[in-house]
Design a protein around this motif. Structure first.
Motif, PDB file in Angstrom:
ATOM      1  N   GLY A  90       0.819  -1.214   0.000  1.00 20.36           N
ATOM      2  CA  GLY A  90       0.000   0.000   0.000  1.00 20.36           C
ATOM      3  C   GLY A  90       0.847   1.256   0.000  1.00 20.36           C
ATOM      4  O   GLY A  90       0.541   2.226  -0.709  1.00 20.36           O
ATOM      5  N   THR A  91       1.926   1.263   0.764  1.00 22.43           N
ATOM      6  CA  THR A  91       2.812   2.433   0.808  1.00 22.43           C
ATOM      7  C   THR A  91       3.512   2.635  -0.527  1.00 22.43           C
ATOM      8  O   THR A  91       3.671   3.779  -0.987  1.00 22.43           O
ATOM      9  CB  THR A  91       3.849   2.257   1.932  1.00 22.43           C
ATOM     10  OG1 THR A  91       3.164   2.087   3.177  1.00 22.43           O
ATOM     11  CG2 THR A  91       4.748   3.467   2.015  1.00 22.43           C
ATOM     12  N   GLU A  94       1.097   4.231  -2.831  1.00 26.50           N
ATOM     13  CA  GLU A  94       0.900   5.637  -2.458  1.00 26.50           C
ATOM     14  C   GLU A  94       2.089   6.493  -2.900  1.00 26.50           C
ATOM     15  O   GLU A  94       1.906   7.634  -3.367  1.00 26.50           O
ATOM     16  CB  GLU A  94       0.709   5.745  -0.956  1.00 26.50           C
ATOM     17  CG  GLU A  94       0.392   7.145  -0.475  1.00 26.50           C
ATOM     18  CD  GLU A  94       0.177   7.202   1.028  1.00 26.50           C
ATOM     19  OE1 GLU A  94      -0.035   8.302   1.545  1.00 26.50           O
ATOM     20  OE2 GLU A  94       0.225   6.134   1.670  1.00 26.50           O
ATOM     21  N   ILE A  98       2.224   9.826  -5.261  1.00 26.56           N
ATOM     22  CA  ILE A  98       2.874  11.050  -4.801  1.00 26.56           C
ATOM     23  C   ILE A  98       3.876  11.546  -5.840  1.00 26.56           C
ATOM     24  O   ILE A  98       3.994  12.756  -6.086  1.00 26.56           O
ATOM     25  CB  ILE A  98       3.568  10.798  -3.447  1.00 26.56           C
ATOM     26  CG1 ILE A  98       2.522  10.567  -2.358  1.00 26.56           C
ATOM     27  CG2 ILE A  98       4.445  11.980  -3.068  1.00 26.56           C
ATOM     28  CD1 ILE A  98       3.112  10.184  -1.017  1.00 26.56           C
ATOM     29  N   GLN A 126       5.968  13.965   2.120  1.00 26.95           N
ATOM     30  CA  GLN A 126       5.304  12.666   2.219  1.00 26.95           C
ATOM     31  C   GLN A 126       6.142  11.561   1.581  1.00 26.95           C
ATOM     32  O   GLN A 126       6.243  10.446   2.115  1.00 26.95           O
ATOM     33  CB  GLN A 126       3.929  12.734   1.547  1.00 26.95           C
ATOM     34  CG  GLN A 126       2.929  13.621   2.281  1.00 26.95           C
ATOM     35  CD  GLN A 126       1.622  13.739   1.520  1.00 26.95           C
ATOM     36  OE1 GLN A 126       1.433  13.135   0.470  1.00 26.95           O
ATOM     37  NE2 GLN A 126       0.711  14.545   2.050  1.00 26.95           N
ATOM     38  N   SER A 130       7.684   8.318   3.684  1.00 32.69           N
ATOM     39  CA  SER A 130       7.318   6.949   3.294  1.00 32.69           C
ATOM     40  C   SER A 130       8.551   6.140   2.905  1.00 32.69           C
ATOM     41  O   SER A 130       8.656   4.954   3.240  1.00 32.69           O
ATOM     42  CB  SER A 130       6.321   6.991   2.132  1.00 32.69           C
ATOM     43  OG  SER A 130       5.120   7.639   2.517  1.00 32.69           O
ATOM     44  N   ALA A 141       0.533   3.019   7.137  1.00 32.36           N
ATOM     45  CA  ALA A 141      -0.887   2.654   7.084  1.00 32.36           C
ATOM     46  C   ALA A 141      -1.413   2.308   8.478  1.00 32.36           C
ATOM     47  O   ALA A 141      -2.110   1.310   8.661  1.00 32.36           O
ATOM     48  CB  ALA A 141      -1.115   1.495   6.116  1.00 32.36           C
TER      49      ALA A 141
END
Length: 233
Positions: A90-91, A94, A98, A126, A130, A141
């Motif tokens: 998921g990261t 993301e 970004i 961000q 991450s 998350a």
């Protein structure tokens, strides 16, 4: 009339010894099966044969508890690893979004968009956060995870090296925010006022034609109209 026959002494001794010889094996044959049966009974049906039924149930219960404990540990580790993998994936997704947002914000920032600079700084922060947590561990998350496995570390290192160049350019662009925003405001003022400028130059050219001005004056007025359009462009 009765006869009492007596054998000689040497024959009677032989007979006695013969009787003893015949009867001895018979006695041993009777004793050996009994001893063997006693030995078999004492051996029992295995290791648990020496315990009572209650003790056997206790042993079986302990074994079952240990098996359930091992299964529980395996299930827990599997669920934990699955949760970590979901957080990593998921990261990573993301971070991809970004990076796309960062490219769009940089393009708008070059045009002097003040909001784009804020989006650029947010996306930069961000992405860095991450990347660090994905590499060394941290909260991802809403889950505290360890660092990524060793098999992923080379890819993360390559990503960090590429990101270092992108970050340097983003910071340089942020330093130019004031100048770019000023230029953008100036361009916006020119565009907004150009319609008024075009209208006035067209009126001048029209008046020159109505006043039967010279050819040079009319040409100059028309040139002003073209220049006003070129300024806006």
């Amino acid at each position: 009339m009765a006869f009492n026959l007596k054998l000689p002494k040497f024959l009677s001794g032989i007979k006695s010894r013969a009787d003893q010889t015949v009867s001895a094996p018979t006695l041993m044959d009777d004793v050996q099966p009994v001893a063997a049966s006693k030995k078999t009974v004492s051996a029992g049906p295995g290791f648990l044969g020496q315990f009572s039924v209650a003790k056997k149930l206790q042993i079986f219960g302990i074994i079952l508890l240990l098996v359930m404990l091992v299964i529980g540990v395996i299930v827990y580790r599997d669920n934990r690893e699955s949760t970590y993998a979901s957080a990593y994936i998921g990261t990573a997704g993301e971070m991809r979004m970004i990076s796309q947002r960062l490219a769009k914000s940089a393009s708008l920032a070059l045009q002097g968009d003040a909001n784009a600079f804020k989006q650029l700084r947010d996306a930069n922060g961000q992405f860095i956060t991450s990347l660090v947590r994905l590499t060394y561990g941290g909260e991802l998350a809403n889950i505290v995870v360890p660092g990524s496995p060793a098999a992923i570390q080379p890819q993360l290192k390559a990503l960090s090296e590429t990101w270092a160049k992108t970050q340097a350019n983003a910071e340089l662009l942020s330093e130019m925010e004031r100048n770019l925003v000023t230029i953008s405001q100036s361009v916006a003022y020119i565009r907004n006022s150009n319609s008024r400028l075009l209208f006035l130059t067209e009126q001048v050219a029209k008046l020159k034609q109505q006043a039967n001005a010279s050819v040079n004056e009319v040409a100059a007025a028309n040139q002003l109209v073209l220049l006003s359009q070129r300024i806006s462009k």
